[in-house]
Each structure stands twice: as structure tokens, then as C-alpha cells.
Enzyme design. Sequence first.
Site, PDB file in Angstrom:
ATOM      1  N   TYR A  59      -3.514  14.190  -4.454  1.00 49.53           N
ATOM      2  CA  TYR A  59      -3.404  12.894  -5.136  1.00 49.53           C
ATOM      3  C   TYR A  59      -2.579  13.029  -6.423  1.00 49.53           C
ATOM      4  O   TYR A  59      -1.688  12.222  -6.696  1.00 49.53           O
ATOM      5  CB  TYR A  59      -4.806  12.372  -5.451  1.00 49.53           C
ATOM      6  CG  TYR A  59      -4.853  10.982  -6.029  1.00 49.53           C
ATOM      7  CD1 TYR A  59      -4.656   9.869  -5.220  1.00 49.53           C
ATOM      8  CD2 TYR A  59      -5.128  10.772  -7.382  1.00 49.53           C
ATOM      9  CE1 TYR A  59      -4.718   8.582  -5.751  1.00 49.53           C
ATOM     10  CE2 TYR A  59      -5.191   9.501  -7.915  1.00 49.53           C
ATOM     11  CZ  TYR A  59      -4.990   8.404  -7.100  1.00 49.53           C
ATOM     12  OH  TYR A  59      -5.045   7.141  -7.627  1.00 49.53           O
ATOM     13  N   SER A  60      -2.865  14.067  -7.211  1.00 47.50           N
ATOM     14  CA  SER A  60      -2.130  14.271  -8.460  1.00 47.50           C
ATOM     15  C   SER A  60      -0.656  14.526  -8.194  1.00 47.50           C
ATOM     16  O   SER A  60       0.212  14.029  -8.919  1.00 47.50           O
ATOM     17  CB  SER A  60      -2.735  15.441  -9.244  1.00 47.50           C
ATOM     18  OG  SER A  60      -4.060  15.152  -9.636  1.00 47.50           O
TER      19      SER A  60
END
Length: 263
Positions: free
Chosen positions: A174-175
Site C-alpha cells: 500500500y505504501s
Amino acid sequence: MFTSQKMPLNLWNNGAVVKRAMEKWVLITGASRGIGKETALYLAKNGYNIVLHCNKNIQMAEEVSKEIQNFGVKSRVLQFDIKNREACRKILESDIEKYGIYSGVILNAGIARDNVFPAMEDSEWDDVIDTNLSGFYNVLKPIIMPMISNKIKGRIIAMTSVSGLSGNRGQVNYSASKAGIIGAVKSLSLELAKRAITVNAIAPGVIETDMIQNLPLDEVKKMIPMKRVGKPEEVASLVNYLMSEDASYITGQVISVNGGLYL
């Protein structure tokens, strides 16, 4: 390279299309709930016509569309998976040809598949990158050239995340996707600045949506200097400002809405 073989000429320089674009149509991806829904309602209250995108929740999107029309503006729903490049191209080109060019695009759709990296499945990595990061490309690619060719002073706003700025345990995928969006926003803003098209990113912190329903909120609030989670309308109000003429000199920026939180 974008060529006229893929895009009908009437989408590039057509007076009727340009005239319809003056109605301030804004496309919002992932608009059936959460930040996307609140942004759609907020912009509708301020006079924008809204194109709501959804992937699976068509009924919810249709209900939001009805709410929007109560404000005296227009609304319609498009359904497609932003991971599917060909679907994005066909549906967006068709919508622009029929209704006109968007004056703004809010890239809000995204997913999370949290897991610690050693245990992360290939599908968890691929789904998040393909949706969050490739979705940026898939949605914008059919839209940018018609916007440029018709001299639309457009607004592009992408939702990134505090995780894209600082990273977070269990969110390598996600990051990475959200950090990639930041890089894409900064680069695209340089390409489009001379066209008077602004490109900015908003990095929400912990916002009251379905995505935080399984978090230990009492513990999370201790990490936030304001000691509370954010409200979707607090993000939507920033979108509204960045869409306005008052924000015409703001581009290539990443603005956090996080109550002071840095992970």
C-alpha cells in the site's frame, strides 16, 4: 504516445464537446462510499455536475447519484474496474464523446491488502499496485489529451496517504503504491503546468471510513496529536478548494489531512 487512431477527432477539438465541458463535470473514482461519496456530495453542493465511478457497488453509486441531483446539478454513474486498462479507455472515451470533457478528475479509488512483507502473497502485492498505482495511469490516459487539445483549465487531484509519505508496518504494498502516486503527481504537474492544468495530491491520515473499521481506534487516537480521527468532509472541503479558481497557482503539491499524525 497518444494518437488519433485511438481517440476520435471529435474528442480532440469539437466545439460542442468544449461547450459541454463548461458545465463543470467532475469525474470521481471510487465514489460510492467514504471519502469519494462525501467529495461527490460536497462538490455537488458547490455547483459541480458529477460523474460517479464505481467498480462493484453500482446500487450504492446510483443512490449517491440521486442525492446529488437533489442539489439541482446533474449526475451519472460509470462502472468499471480501474485495473482493466482497456475497460477504462473504452468507457471513458465513450463517456467523453457523448457528454463532454471533464473539467476535473478526482482519483480516489483504491484498495488495501495489509500483511507483513514476509507473509505477503503475490496477489496482495499485485492487486494493490495494479489498482492504486496503475489505476492512476489507466484512468488519466484517455482523459489528458482531450483536456489539453480543448484548452480545458482542468484540475487533477489524486488521493495518496500518510502511509505513502512515511511508510507503515504491514503496508509495504500500500505504501509503495501511494508513494508512487506522489511521484506521478509531481511529474505530471510539471508536464501540464503550461496548459493551466493543475495536478495535486491529498494525503489523508486516519479518516472515518470503512477502511478503519477493524483498527483499534482507542490506541490509534493516542498517536494522533488532535486525539481524534478525521471526517470525510474534512478531506472533501480541501478537494473543493483545489478545484476552485482560487487554487489555480497550486500544483505539484502533496497536502496532508491528518490531525498532525506522522507514522
